[in-house]
Motif scaffolding. Structure first.
Motif, PDB file in Angstrom:
ATOM      1  N   PHE A 230     -71.145  23.880  82.043  1.00  0.00           N
ATOM      2  CA  PHE A 230     -72.209  24.641  81.383  1.00  0.00           C
ATOM      3  C   PHE A 230     -71.745  25.172  80.033  1.00  0.00           C
ATOM      4  CE2 PHE A 230     -73.824  28.923  80.461  1.00  0.00           C
ATOM      5  CZ  PHE A 230     -75.134  28.574  80.113  1.00  0.00           C
ATOM      6  N   ILE A 231     -70.537  25.722  79.978  1.00  0.00           N
ATOM      7  CA  ILE A 231     -70.029  26.287  78.721  1.00  0.00           C
ATOM      8  C   ILE A 231     -69.965  25.209  77.640  1.00  0.00           C
ATOM      9  CG2 ILE A 231     -67.975  27.269  77.614  1.00  0.00           C
ATOM     10  CD1 ILE A 231     -67.440  28.733  80.287  1.00  0.00           C
ATOM     11  N   THR A 232     -69.458  24.048  78.002  1.00  0.00           N
ATOM     12  CA  THR A 232     -69.358  22.956  77.019  1.00  0.00           C
ATOM     13  C   THR A 232     -70.742  22.527  76.536  1.00  0.00           C
ATOM     14  OG1 THR A 232     -67.332  22.183  78.087  1.00  0.00           O
ATOM     15  CG2 THR A 232     -68.453  20.639  76.619  1.00  0.00           C
ATOM     16  N   THR A 233     -71.694  22.413  77.457  1.00  0.00           N
ATOM     17  CA  THR A 233     -73.052  22.017  77.080  1.00  0.00           C
ATOM     18  C   THR A 233     -73.710  23.080  76.211  1.00  0.00           C
ATOM     19  OG1 THR A 233     -73.240  20.803  79.179  1.00  0.00           O
ATOM     20  CG2 THR A 233     -75.289  21.226  77.980  1.00  0.00           C
ATOM     21  N   ALA A 234     -73.458  24.347  76.548  1.00  0.00           N
ATOM     22  CA  ALA A 234     -74.032  25.436  75.750  1.00  0.00           C
ATOM     23  C   ALA A 234     -73.443  25.465  74.349  1.00  0.00           C
ATOM     24  CB  ALA A 234     -73.783  26.772  76.456  1.00  0.00           C
TER      25      ALA A 234
ATOM     26  N   LEU B 180     -74.998  22.131  72.789  1.00  0.00           N
ATOM     27  CA  LEU B 180     -76.470  22.026  72.846  1.00  0.00           C
ATOM     28  C   LEU B 180     -76.918  20.574  72.721  1.00  0.00           C
ATOM     29  CD1 LEU B 180     -77.565  25.171  70.782  1.00  0.00           C
ATOM     30  CD2 LEU B 180     -77.536  24.867  73.279  1.00  0.00           C
ATOM     31  N   HIS B 181     -76.145  19.714  73.370  1.00  0.00           N
ATOM     32  CA  HIS B 181     -76.437  18.281  73.368  1.00  0.00           C
ATOM     33  C   HIS B 181     -75.693  17.669  74.550  1.00  0.00           C
ATOM     34  CE1 HIS B 181     -76.458  14.060  72.153  1.00  0.00           C
ATOM     35  NE2 HIS B 181     -77.452  14.375  71.293  1.00  0.00           N
ATOM     36  N   PHE B 182     -76.432  17.085  75.481  1.00  0.00           N
ATOM     37  CA  PHE B 182     -75.817  16.579  76.707  1.00  0.00           C
ATOM     38  C   PHE B 182     -74.875  15.422  76.423  1.00  0.00           C
ATOM     39  CE2 PHE B 182     -78.946  19.187  78.719  1.00  0.00           C
ATOM     40  CZ  PHE B 182     -78.453  19.450  79.989  1.00  0.00           C
ATOM     41  N   GLY B 183     -75.219  14.575  75.480  1.00  0.00           N
ATOM     42  CA  GLY B 183     -74.370  13.433  75.181  1.00  0.00           C
ATOM     43  C   GLY B 183     -73.017  13.860  74.638  1.00  0.00           C
ATOM     44  N   ARG B 184     -73.036  14.755  73.643  1.00  0.00           N
ATOM     45  CA  ARG B 184     -71.771  15.214  73.064  1.00  0.00           C
ATOM     46  C   ARG B 184     -70.953  16.011  74.087  1.00  0.00           C
ATOM     47  NH1 ARG B 184     -75.197  16.296  68.558  1.00  0.00           N
ATOM     48  NH2 ARG B 184     -75.228  18.532  69.084  1.00  0.00           N
ATOM     49  N   ALA B 185     -71.633  16.820  74.887  1.00  0.00           N
ATOM     50  CA  ALA B 185     -70.926  17.585  75.919  1.00  0.00           C
ATOM     51  C   ALA B 185     -70.266  16.658  76.936  1.00  0.00           C
ATOM     52  CB  ALA B 185     -71.889  18.534  76.617  1.00  0.00           C
ATOM     53  N   ALA B 186     -70.996  15.593  77.326  1.00  0.00           N
ATOM     54  CA  ALA B 186     -70.426  14.635  78.281  1.00  0.00           C
ATOM     55  C   ALA B 186     -69.204  13.946  77.700  1.00  0.00           C
ATOM     56  CB  ALA B 186     -71.490  13.608  78.676  1.00  0.00           C
ATOM     57  N   ASP B 187     -69.264  13.624  76.404  1.00  0.00           N
ATOM     58  CA  ASP B 187     -68.103  12.999  75.768  1.00  0.00           C
ATOM     59  C   ASP B 187     -66.904  13.935  75.774  1.00  0.00           C
ATOM     60  OD1 ASP B 187     -69.530  10.704  75.264  1.00  0.00           O
ATOM     61  OD2 ASP B 187     -70.063  11.242  73.192  1.00  0.00           O
ATOM     62  N   ARG B 188     -67.127  15.215  75.476  1.00  0.00           N
ATOM     63  CA  ARG B 188     -66.024  16.175  75.485  1.00  0.00           C
ATOM     64  C   ARG B 188     -65.410  16.332  76.865  1.00  0.00           C
ATOM     65  NH1 ARG B 188     -67.581  21.861  72.907  1.00  0.00           N
ATOM     66  NH2 ARG B 188     -65.708  22.393  74.144  1.00  0.00           N
ATOM     67  N   LEU B 189     -66.272  16.247  77.874  1.00  0.00           N
ATOM     68  CA  LEU B 189     -65.819  16.439  79.250  1.00  0.00           C
ATOM     69  C   LEU B 189     -65.312  15.158  79.897  1.00  0.00           C
ATOM     70  CD1 LEU B 189     -68.744  18.775  80.355  1.00  0.00           C
ATOM     71  CD2 LEU B 189     -66.339  19.455  80.133  1.00  0.00           C
TER      72      LEU B 189
ATOM     73  N   THR C 145     -86.518  20.357  75.476  1.00  0.00           N
ATOM     74  CA  THR C 145     -87.813  19.946  74.948  1.00  0.00           C
ATOM     75  C   THR C 145     -87.601  18.982  73.791  1.00  0.00           C
ATOM     76  OG1 THR C 145     -87.870  21.837  73.448  1.00  0.00           O
ATOM     77  CG2 THR C 145     -88.956  22.110  75.579  1.00  0.00           C
ATOM     78  N   ASN C 146     -88.271  17.803  73.889  1.00  0.00           N
ATOM     79  CA  ASN C 146     -88.185  16.794  72.821  1.00  0.00           C
ATOM     80  C   ASN C 146     -86.748  16.533  72.391  1.00  0.00           C
ATOM     81  OD1 ASN C 146     -91.020  16.593  72.742  1.00  0.00           O
ATOM     82  ND2 ASN C 146     -91.149  18.341  71.326  1.00  0.00           N
ATOM     83  N   ARG C 147     -85.897  16.386  73.408  1.00  0.00           N
ATOM     84  CA  ARG C 147     -84.479  16.082  73.182  1.00  0.00           C
ATOM     85  C   ARG C 147     -83.717  17.207  72.480  1.00  0.00           C
ATOM     86  NH1 ARG C 147     -83.323   9.740  72.294  1.00  0.00           N
ATOM     87  NH2 ARG C 147     -84.845   8.943  73.786  1.00  0.00           N
ATOM     88  N   VAL C 148     -84.353  18.356  72.376  1.00  0.00           N
ATOM     89  CA  VAL C 148     -83.680  19.537  71.830  1.00  0.00           C
ATOM     90  C   VAL C 148     -83.279  20.444  72.981  1.00  0.00           C
ATOM     91  CG1 VAL C 148     -83.910  21.574  70.363  1.00  0.00           C
ATOM     92  CG2 VAL C 148     -84.957  19.411  69.671  1.00  0.00           C
ATOM     93  N   VAL C 149     -82.022  20.848  72.976  1.00  0.00           N
ATOM     94  CA  VAL C 149     -81.505  21.707  74.041  1.00  0.00           C
ATOM     95  C   VAL C 149     -81.243  23.094  73.464  1.00  0.00           C
ATOM     96  CG1 VAL C 149     -79.677  22.060  75.739  1.00  0.00           C
ATOM     97  CG2 VAL C 149     -80.426  19.736  75.173  1.00  0.00           C
ATOM     98  N   THR C 150     -81.783  24.106  74.100  1.00  0.00           N
ATOM     99  CA  THR C 150     -81.552  25.486  73.675  1.00  0.00           C
ATOM    100  C   THR C 150     -81.211  26.330  74.891  1.00  0.00           C
ATOM    101  OG1 THR C 150     -83.897  26.027  73.893  1.00  0.00           O
ATOM    102  CG2 THR C 150     -83.130  25.315  71.713  1.00  0.00           C
ATOM    103  N   LEU C 151     -80.568  27.449  74.613  1.00  0.00           N
ATOM    104  CA  LEU C 151     -80.239  28.393  75.684  1.00  0.00           C
ATOM    105  C   LEU C 151     -81.429  29.294  75.967  1.00  0.00           C
ATOM    106  CD1 LEU C 151     -76.649  29.510  74.655  1.00  0.00           C
ATOM    107  CD2 LEU C 151     -77.237  28.409  76.814  1.00  0.00           C
ATOM    108  N   THR C 152     -81.736  29.488  77.226  1.00  0.00           N
ATOM    109  CA  THR C 152     -82.702  30.517  77.586  1.00  0.00           C
ATOM    110  C   THR C 152     -82.007  31.870  77.465  1.00  0.00           C
ATOM    111  OG1 THR C 152     -82.090  30.506  79.914  1.00  0.00           O
ATOM    112  CG2 THR C 152     -83.787  28.914  79.213  1.00  0.00           C
TER     113      THR C 152
END
Length: 294
Positions: free
Chosen positions: A9-13, A16-25, A51-58
């Motif tokens: 979660f921390i890496t994704t936050a 704010l991009h699942f692809g880049r976070a997955a690469d880091r992990l 939303t629309n491929r944009v990731v934001t923190l609630t």
């Protein structure tokens, strides 16, 4: 919820991009998405808005991120502490000692040498009579003992490292006629009053003196510690057979120490410990002391 999910979660936050976070992990993006969804399901709240491929923190995600970082930092710190404890770099060692060991400098020299190599280990120092130290080590109340005795007979399960030995002396009041001699004959002590140890001190002092000088001493006064014994001698109430290491106690220059003619026995100090000791800090302590004694 586990630490792996917090890290994901921390890496994704941060990305704010699942692809880049997955690469880091170094994991596949679908696997990351599954873990984030599982974390949200566990908490019962959405942490990331997609939303629309944009990731934001609630708002919940923003606040959770701060706590997740603290938790992960604390977990990593706990792991470091555990590893250091396992290497004997931190922890606590309870050490027993007696007056003779303290006055001789053996205790301070040994601990000073150890502290240079393990400065963060906490040391508990306890003044305990030699025989009580042996029982305390055996029963686990202390880890090691600096034990001073004429002859060291250890119970099964204990072992020892010899640290030092000293010749015996007779402690005399400075105004005693025998204090004028450079060496005192054993026969000159036969009718003199002696200061011994109380039975509560756990040592048969009379038997010890008889073995050294060849006669049973007349015990006129008793003391429950080495300091008290020398103080009684300084008061002029008797004499005592002691190791030369205790000569640093002069109680106002009222005590003098003289060799006894014909006496060659010595008293040693041993570091006593359990053979089955498993505490990493104690094991490292013993290793350092053994190396210094070579």
């Amino acid at each position: 919820m586990d630490l792996r999910q917090l890290r994901y979660f921390i890496t994704t936050a941060e990305e704010l991009h699942f692809g880049r976070a997955a690469d880091r992990l170094h994991i596949a993006q679908p696997a990351l998405s599954i873990q984030i969804k599982a974390l949200e399901d566990t908490l019962g709240v959405r942490l990331l808005a997609r939303t629309n491929r944009v990731v934001t923190l609630t708002e919940a995600g923003r606040l959770f991120l701060k706590e997740a970082r603290r938790t992960l930092d604390q977990a990593e710190h706990a792991a470091v502490v555990a590893r250091r404890a396992g290497r004997g770099e931190i922890g606590r060692i309870n050490i027993g000692y007696d007056v003779i060991g303290a006055c001789s400098g053996v205790l301070s020299t040994t601990i000073r040498h150890y502290r240079r190599q393990a400065p963060e280990v906490e040391l508990g120092l306890h003044e305990i009579h030699p025989e009580t130290q042996i029982t305390s080590v055996l029963e686990g109340r202390i880890h090691v003992g600096f034990v001073t005795r004429p002859a060291l007979m250890l119970p099964k399960g204990l072992d020892a490292v010899r640290l030092a030995e000293w010749p015996l002396r007779v402690a005399l009041p400075t105004d005693h006629p025998l204090a004028e001699r450079s060496r005192v004959p054993r026969e000159a002590l036969v009718n003199e009053p002696f200061v011994g140890f109380t039975k509560s001190a756990g040592e048969n002092y009379g038997l010890f003196v008889r073995q050294v000088v060849g006669f049973t001493p007349r015990i006129a006064y008793e003391a429950d510690s080495g300091f008290a014994l020398i103080s009684v001698v300084g008061a002029g109430l008797g004499m005592a057979v002691v190791p030369s290491s205790i000569a640093s106690i002069n109680v106002g220059e009222n005590v003098i120490y003289r060799p006894i003619l014909g006496v060659t026995e010595q008293i040693g100090i041993d570091l006593v410990f359990r053979r089955d000791e498993e505490d990493p800090a104690v094991i490292k302590f013993l290793s350092i002391i053994r190396q210094s004694e070579r």
